[in-house]
Design a protein around this motif. Sequence first.
Motif, PDB file in Angstrom:
ATOM      1  N   ARG A  30       5.439   0.978  -7.162  1.00  0.00           N
ATOM      2  CA  ARG A  30       4.556   2.081  -6.771  1.00  0.00           C
ATOM      3  C   ARG A  30       3.167   1.564  -6.391  1.00  0.00           C
ATOM      4  N   GLU A  44       1.563   1.737  -2.633  1.00  0.00           N
ATOM      5  CA  GLU A  44       0.342   2.506  -2.416  1.00  0.00           C
ATOM      6  C   GLU A  44      -0.741   1.651  -1.773  1.00  0.00           C
ATOM      7  N   GLN A  48       0.735   0.082   1.787  1.00  0.00           N
ATOM      8  CA  GLN A  48       1.368   0.996   2.749  1.00  0.00           C
ATOM      9  C   GLN A  48       2.703   0.453   3.251  1.00  0.00           C
TER      10      GLN A  48
END
Length: 225
Positions: free
Chosen positions: A22, A26, A29
């Motif tokens: 995650r 984030e 990208q």
Amino acid sequence: MKIGVFGGTFDPVHRGHTALARAAQEKFQLARLHFVPAHIPPHKQKRPITPFLHRYAMICLATAAEKSWLPSLLEAPGNAPESRPSYTVETLRRLRFTLKKADELFFLMGIDAFLDIAKWHESTALFAECAFIVASRPGHSLADVAAALPEKLRPAQKVTAPFQRQRATGDLILPGVRVHLLDSVNNNASATAARQAAAAGRPLGKLLDPAVADYIRKHNLYRPG
Ligand code: ATP
């Protein structure tokens, strides 16, 4: 397009893995993130590893809610060599065949694993195939990360000495080397802890996605004898 590759034993996949996935996605990208469980032939195992199919099934469950997280069969038995562990450099080359020239690969790992990277098969060539996103931990410096590079890519010690006290965070960009360090992944889960908790019949919710915990219970994985 930026494409992430997360390789590991994933025995089982746990919340530390998904926290790194995650955070990396984030920050960088990543359009897609491939979770690539390794096929490890039985005679190469230090400890008994859960069969590939179970580890793959658990990855399917842990990634189900994220559209851009893809369980990968790149190192499945039949796709990877049967006689030895599959090498990451070969896996990335196989993946490259399916991509566009401009696509960029990012390999995800924890710093403990990265500190051994120079011992990996064709480690210098591996740095030409991908950039690295590494989950850092307190206690490691930027100089430690530089010292872990394969010899041909490693800067002289006098260059890295000033970074001995600098936390392993930010980017390490050198000729032929792109390492991005993430210090925001603060989940201490490990597969060892998950296996021990399952073996002892302790709750698994802190370490594992509920669907993975259910799967382990249903199939009686990690239970002694
Ligand atoms: P084990 O406890 O059996 O050694 P593990 O928890 O390290 O296993 P692996 O499948 O071997 O799991 O790890 C795959 C990758 O995920 C490695 O690069 C490892 O460093 C990284 N990793 C494992 N746990 C974490 C965590 N809690 N946070 C960030 N990265 C992790």
